[in-house]
Design a protein around this motif. Sequence first.
Motif, short mmCIF file in Angstrom:
data_model
loop_
_atom_site.label_atom_id
_atom_site.label_comp_id
_atom_site.label_asym_id
_atom_site.label_seq_id
_atom_site.Cartn_x
_atom_site.Cartn_y
_atom_site.Cartn_z
N SER A 107 -5.71 -42.00 4.89
CA SER A 107 -6.87 -42.50 4.09
C SER A 107 -7.87 -42.91 5.08
CB SER A 107 -6.67 -43.34 2.76
OG SER A 107 -7.59 -43.72 2.36
N SER A 108 -9.26 -42.69 5.06
CA SER A 108 -10.14 -43.25 5.79
C SER A 108 -11.08 -44.05 4.99
CB SER A 108 -11.10 -42.04 6.45
OG SER A 108 -11.89 -41.45 5.27
N ARG A 109 -12.01 -44.95 5.49
CA ARG A 109 -12.65 -45.75 4.85
C ARG A 109 -13.73 -44.89 3.81
NH1 ARG A 109 -15.68 -50.46 8.31
NH2 ARG A 109 -15.74 -51.16 6.22
N GLU A 110 -13.90 -43.78 4.40
CA GLU A 110 -15.14 -42.91 3.63
C GLU A 110 -14.21 -42.32 2.51
OE1 GLU A 110 -17.64 -38.98 4.30
OE2 GLU A 110 -16.80 -39.70 6.03
N THR A 111 -12.93 -42.01 2.46
CA THR A 111 -12.51 -41.55 1.22
C THR A 111 -11.88 -42.33 0.41
OG1 THR A 111 -10.28 -41.45 2.47
CG2 THR A 111 -11.46 -39.30 2.50
N ARG A 112 -11.65 -43.70 0.99
CA ARG A 112 -11.36 -44.88 -0.17
C ARG A 112 -12.58 -45.00 -0.74
NH1 ARG A 112 -8.22 -46.68 4.21
NH2 ARG A 112 -9.78 -48.08 4.79
N PHE A 113 -13.71 -45.06 -0.23
CA PHE A 113 -15.08 -45.26 -0.56
C PHE A 113 -15.32 -44.27 -1.72
CE2 PHE A 113 -19.51 -44.26 -1.05
CZ PHE A 113 -20.20 -45.25 -1.53
N GLU A 114 -15.13 -43.15 -1.39
CA GLU A 114 -15.41 -41.93 -2.29
C GLU A 114 -14.67 -42.23 -3.70
OE1 GLU A 114 -15.29 -38.15 -0.51
OE2 GLU A 114 -17.18 -38.68 0.76
N ASP A 115 -13.15 -42.44 -3.59
CA ASP A 115 -12.58 -42.55 -4.54
C ASP A 115 -12.79 -43.62 -5.31
OD1 ASP A 115 -10.92 -40.50 -3.47
OD2 ASP A 115 -9.32 -41.70 -2.81
N ILE A 116 -13.18 -44.99 -4.92
CA ILE A 116 -13.66 -46.05 -5.77
C ILE A 116 -14.67 -45.72 -6.58
CG2 ILE A 116 -14.55 -48.33 -5.85
CD1 ILE A 116 -12.47 -48.66 -3.27
N ALA A 117 -15.86 -45.13 -5.94
CA ALA A 117 -17.05 -44.63 -6.40
C ALA A 117 -16.96 -43.73 -7.46
CB ALA A 117 -18.09 -44.30 -5.49
N ALA A 118 -16.14 -42.36 -7.34
CA ALA A 118 -15.83 -41.57 -8.18
C ALA A 118 -15.20 -42.01 -9.46
CB ALA A 118 -14.95 -40.36 -7.57
#
Length: 140
Positions: free
Chosen positions: A29-40
């Motif tokens: 998991s990258s910071r970008e994918t974690r961000f997208e998961d939380i925001a989504a």
Amino acid sequence: MHARQHSRGSRHGREMRSSVAGPVLPFLSSRETRFEDIAADAADYVMALWPAELGDVLFQWADMPPRAIADRIDEVPEWAVDAAQRTITIYRLPLQRLPRVHIDDPWHRQVAIEGAVFRAAAELIGRDPWEVAPDRWRHH
């Protein structure tokens, strides 16, 4: 501006693949994918609570606001609302690199990302953030 639409599918339109390491190890998991998961997840939550007001809204993610927006204000924005286009854009880097959290840990960073989504949705529909997300609103 490079933005990504709210989507939980593969980044390249393919089906999700299994882990190379097998079922024992978790996916990387990258910071970008974690961000997208939380925001989504936060976007899904408010859209489910407010389907009449937010059902047609496009939530999208971008790394940074366009220079034209950032140059007009003293502070880097965390989101932008375009009421005419029914679009909310959440900016990843201001939330991850300039977080306004009193404790810099994963939970507080998650709350900051969710809060940006909730505040943007509230701005679009003319409500307060705690009305938009009553069970998940946390102001830290």
